[in-house]
Design a protein around this motif. Structure first.
Motif, PDB file in Angstrom:
ATOM      1  N   GLU A 196       0.820  -1.211   0.000  1.00 45.28           N
ATOM      2  CA  GLU A 196       0.000   0.000   0.000  1.00 45.28           C
ATOM      3  C   GLU A 196       0.853   1.260   0.000  1.00 45.28           C
ATOM      4  N   LEU A 197       2.033   1.156  -0.584  1.00 43.70           N
ATOM      5  CA  LEU A 197       2.877   2.332  -0.766  1.00 43.70           C
ATOM      6  C   LEU A 197       2.388   3.094  -1.996  1.00 43.70           C
ATOM      7  N   CYS A 198       2.033   4.347  -1.807  1.00 43.08           N
ATOM      8  CA  CYS A 198       1.442   5.098  -2.915  1.00 43.08           C
ATOM      9  C   CYS A 198       2.461   5.797  -3.793  1.00 43.08           C
ATOM     10  N   ALA A 199       3.739   5.763  -3.407  1.00 34.16           N
ATOM     11  CA  ALA A 199       4.772   6.344  -4.254  1.00 34.16           C
ATOM     12  C   ALA A 199       5.813   5.316  -4.656  1.00 34.16           C
ATOM     13  N   ALA A 200       5.455   4.037  -4.548  1.00 35.21           N
ATOM     14  CA  ALA A 200       6.390   2.979  -4.911  1.00 35.21           C
ATOM     15  C   ALA A 200       6.579   2.919  -6.417  1.00 35.21           C
ATOM     16  N   ASN A 201       7.617   2.217  -6.834  1.00 37.40           N
ATOM     17  CA  ASN A 201       7.826   1.952  -8.249  1.00 37.40           C
ATOM     18  C   ASN A 201       6.712   1.052  -8.778  1.00 37.40           C
ATOM     19  N   ALA A 202       6.669   0.870 -10.089  1.00 39.39           N
ATOM     20  CA  ALA A 202       5.597   0.086 -10.700  1.00 39.39           C
ATOM     21  C   ALA A 202       5.543  -1.345 -10.177  1.00 39.39           C
ATOM     22  N   ASN A 203       6.703  -1.880  -9.779  1.00 36.00           N
ATOM     23  CA  ASN A 203       6.729  -3.258  -9.277  1.00 36.00           C
ATOM     24  C   ASN A 203       6.536  -3.346  -7.763  1.00 36.00           C
ATOM     25  N   GLY A 204       6.265  -2.205  -7.134  1.00 30.27           N
ATOM     26  CA  GLY A 204       6.024  -2.199  -5.690  1.00 30.27           C
ATOM     27  C   GLY A 204       7.256  -1.925  -4.855  1.00 30.27           C
ATOM     28  N   SER A 205       8.427  -1.891  -5.468  1.00 27.58           N
ATOM     29  CA  SER A 205       9.658  -1.635  -4.712  1.00 27.58           C
ATOM     30  C   SER A 205       9.794  -0.150  -4.413  1.00 27.58           C
ATOM     31  N   ALA A 206      10.587   0.165  -3.400  1.00 28.07           N
ATOM     32  CA  ALA A 206      10.808   1.567  -3.026  1.00 28.07           C
ATOM     33  C   ALA A 206      12.124   1.687  -2.279  1.00 28.07           C
ATOM     34  N   ASN A 207      12.734   2.866  -2.368  1.00 25.94           N
ATOM     35  CA  ASN A 207      13.986   3.137  -1.650  1.00 25.94           C
ATOM     36  C   ASN A 207      13.714   3.662  -0.248  1.00 25.94           C
ATOM     37  N   TYR A 208      12.635   3.222   0.340  1.00 26.42           N
ATOM     38  CA  TYR A 208      12.292   3.557   1.715  1.00 26.42           C
ATOM     39  C   TYR A 208      11.374   2.472   2.255  1.00 26.42           C
ATOM     40  N   GLY A 209      11.268   2.429   3.569  1.00 25.51           N
ATOM     41  CA  GLY A 209      10.340   1.524   4.226  1.00 25.51           C
ATOM     42  C   GLY A 209       9.303   2.327   4.992  1.00 25.51           C
ATOM     43  N   ILE A 210       8.366   1.626   5.607  1.00 25.06           N
ATOM     44  CA  ILE A 210       7.303   2.256   6.378  1.00 25.06           C
ATOM     45  C   ILE A 210       7.469   1.908   7.854  1.00 25.06           C
ATOM     46  N   PRO A 211       7.603   2.911   8.714  1.00 23.83           N
ATOM     47  CA  PRO A 211       7.673   2.625  10.156  1.00 23.83           C
ATOM     48  C   PRO A 211       6.419   1.890  10.621  1.00 23.83           C
TER      49      PRO A 211
END
Length: 443
Positions: A242-257
Motif C-alpha cells: 500500500e505504498l502510494c509512491a512505490a515503483n511500478a513493481n512495488g519496490s521503493a527506496n524507503y520503508g514504512i515505520p
C-alpha cells in the motif's frame, strides 16, 4: 551557590508548560550572512560538531557558513542545477525547498534534499558528502528516495526533517492551482480510490504524462496535502503493498515505520502507508521541538486565515481540516484545531502566507519555549507562548515585505532566519543569556 531547593524550583520553572518570561529588551535580528547566496530558503546544521551552517538556496545550491565566519565558502556544498535527477525547476513555488541531515551524518555522511524536478513534481533525493573534503558533496551519489506527482506550480509544501524517532518527515501541499482551492480533493484523500478524476475548475487533476512516463506512480497524488513519515534506513521489496509512491513493481527506496497510522492493515485497506498527517493546504515549513519532540506545522491559508498546528510526539493520523475548514473558519468538525492563527485582515500585508518556525531552546533569557514564526508577505514576526493548554501570540516585529522563507537552528539551539528579499541570513541575538545545561534546560 544556590541551594538544592532553589535549583529544583528553578528546574520546575524551566520545564513548566506555562508562559515564559518576556523576551529581553535588546532582542534583535542580527545579519550573519549578507552576500554569496541567492534566494536562501532553508538553513540547517549537520549535527557533526563542526559548527557549520548549511544554507539552501532556491536555485539549487547549498552553501556552507563555517563556524565563526561571516561569509559562506566560495564553492557550494552541492549544486543541483544541471545535475539533479529529473532536472530542477523553479517555476511558481518550486526550486530547492529544503534539506535534512541524517541523524548519523557524522559517520555516514548522508543528507537529503527536497526539490521540484523539471516537470514541477516533488523529488526527495539522498546524497553523500565527500570523505576527502567534508565541505563538498558528490552529485554522483544521488539516489532518488521518493517522487510525488504535483498538480500545479503552487502549494508544493517543501519541508524536510528527521524527527526525534529517526524517521524522515516530508511535507507536501495540496497541489492546487493559483486560485487556492483543492478541487481535486487531495488533502482529505487517504487512498488513491478517493482521488477526484477531474473537476470543472481543475483540469490538472489527472497525473501528468511527464511524471508517469518517467516511472512515477499515479497513486502518489493521494499523498498531497499531507506530511509523510518514511524510514530511509530500509527499502521495500517488489510486490503488492500500500505504498502510494512505490515503483511500478512495488519496490521503493524507503520503508514504512510500523507505527505509521495506515501502515499495513492499520486503518482502512488501501490507505497510503506513507501518510502521517493530512488535511493540510500548504505546510511550507514545520519543525520539531528539540526538547519535547512536539511537531509544529505552519499551514498557509487561502483567503482568510493562517494557522500553526501542533502534534504531540508520536501522534499520527491527525486531520487538520483543509479543505473543509481554513484555520477555525468553516466546517471543522472532526478535525484538530490549530493552536495559533491570524487573519489576513490583521496581517495587513500585500498578502498573507505563514512561514512556520521553531520553538526556541537557545540561551537568550526569557525566550525558552517561545514558538517563533513569521509571515512571508508582511515580514511580521510573532512569538507564541503556551499557558497551560492554551496558546497565545504577540507580534514582535512589524516588518515590511521581507520574504522570510525559513527558520533553522544551530547545534546549540540558537535560531536563524532566511530572508529571500535581501539574500540574507539573520540570527536572534541578545546580550542577556542563560547558562544551558546538557539536558537543555537553563540556569
Amino acid at each position: 551557590m544556590r541551594s538544592l531547593i532553589s535549583r529544583l524550583l528553578f528546574g520546575l520553572c524551566a520545564i513548566s508548560p506555562f508562559a515564559m518570561a518576556a523576551p529581553p529588551g535588546d532582542l534583535a535580528l542580527t545579519p550573519v550572512v549578507t552576500s554569496g547566496i541567492g534566494s536562501p530558503i532553508a538553513i540547517r546544521h549537520a549535527g557533526d560538531g563542526s559548527g557549520r551552517l548549511f544554507i539552501a538556496g532556491r536555485y539549487g545550491q547549498i552553501w556552507i557558513k563555517p563556524a565563526g565566519s561571516s561569509s559562506v565558502l566560495a564553492t557550494p556544498f552541492i549544486n543541483l542545477s544541471g545535475t539533479a535527477p529529473f532536472g530542477l525547476s523553479i517555476s511558481g513555488e518550486g526550486g530547492l525547498l529544503s534539506m535534512a541531515f541524517h541523524p548519523n551524518y557524522a559517520s555516514n555522511r548522508l543528507f537529503y534534499v527536497h526539490y521540484t524536478d523539471g516537470s514541477g513534481d516533488t523529488a526527495v533525493v539522498r546524497y553523500t558528502a565527500s570523505a576527502a573534503n567534508p565541505n563538498i558533496a558528490d552529485t554522483a551519489t544521488a539516489q532518488v528516495v521518493i517522487r510525488i506527482d504535483q498538480d500545479s506550480n503552487y502549494h508544493k509544501g517543501g519541508d524536510l526533517h528527521f524527527g526525534p524517532d529517526g524517521y524522515l518527515y516530508v511535507s507536501l501541499g495540496d497541489g492546487a492551482g493559483g486560485n487556492g482551492t483543492d478541487g481535486c480533493n487531495r488533502a482529505q484523500t487517504l487512498r488513491p480510490s478517493q482521488l477526484a478524476a477531474n473537476d470543472a475548475n481543475h483540469s490538472d487533476c489527472p497525473a501528468d504524462a511527464a511524471f508517469t512516463n518517467s516511472g512515477g506512480s499515479t497513486r502518489s497524488r493521494a499523498l498531497l496535502g499531507k506530511i509523510l513519515r518514511i524510514d530511509v534506513n530500509q527499502t521495500t521489496a517488489a510486490g503488492t503493498n500500500e505504498l502510494c509512491a512505490a515503483n511500478a513493481n512495488g519496490s521503493a527506496n524507503y520503508g514504512i515505520p510500523a507505527g505509521n497510522p495506515y501502515a499495513g492493515t492499520a486503518g482502512t485497506a488501501g490507505n497510503c502507508d506513507e501518510i502521517w498527517a493530512y488535511g493540510l493546504r500548504n505546510p511550507f515549513r514545520f519543525s520539531f521541538d528539540r526538547q519535547t519532540g512536539q511537531m509544529f506545522i505552519g499551514d498557509v491559508g487561502e483567503s482568510q486565515m493562517e494557522e500553526i498546528d501542533m502534534a504531540a510526539p508520536g501522534t499520527g493520523g491527525v486531520n487538520y481540516g483543509w479543505d473543509l475548514c481554513e484555520g477555525t473558519s468553516g466546517n471543522c468538525a472532526g478535525s484538530t484545531p490549530p493552536i495559533l492563527t491570524y487573519t489576513h485582515t490583521a496581517n495587513a500585508g500585500p498578502c498573507a502566507s505563514v512561514t512556520g518556525g521553531v520553538r526556541y531552546r537557545g540561551a537568550i533569557s526569557g525566550m525558552s519555549g517561545t514558538y517563533i514564526y513569521a509571515d512571508f508577505c508582511s515580514g511580521r514576526i510573532h512569538f507564541g507562548v503556551q499557558n497551560g493548554g492554551t496558546w497565545s501570540s504577540t507580534q514582535w516585529q512589524d516588518g515590511t515585505d521581507l520574504l522570510y522563507t525559513g527558520f533553522g537552528e544551530d547545534e546549540a539551539g540558537e535560531v536563524y532566519l532566511t530572508e529571500m528579499d535581501g539574500d540574507r541570513v539573520l540570527r536572534f541575538t541578545s546580550s542577556q543569556t542563560d547558562v544551558i545545561f546538557a539536558d537543555g534546560f537553563g540556569d
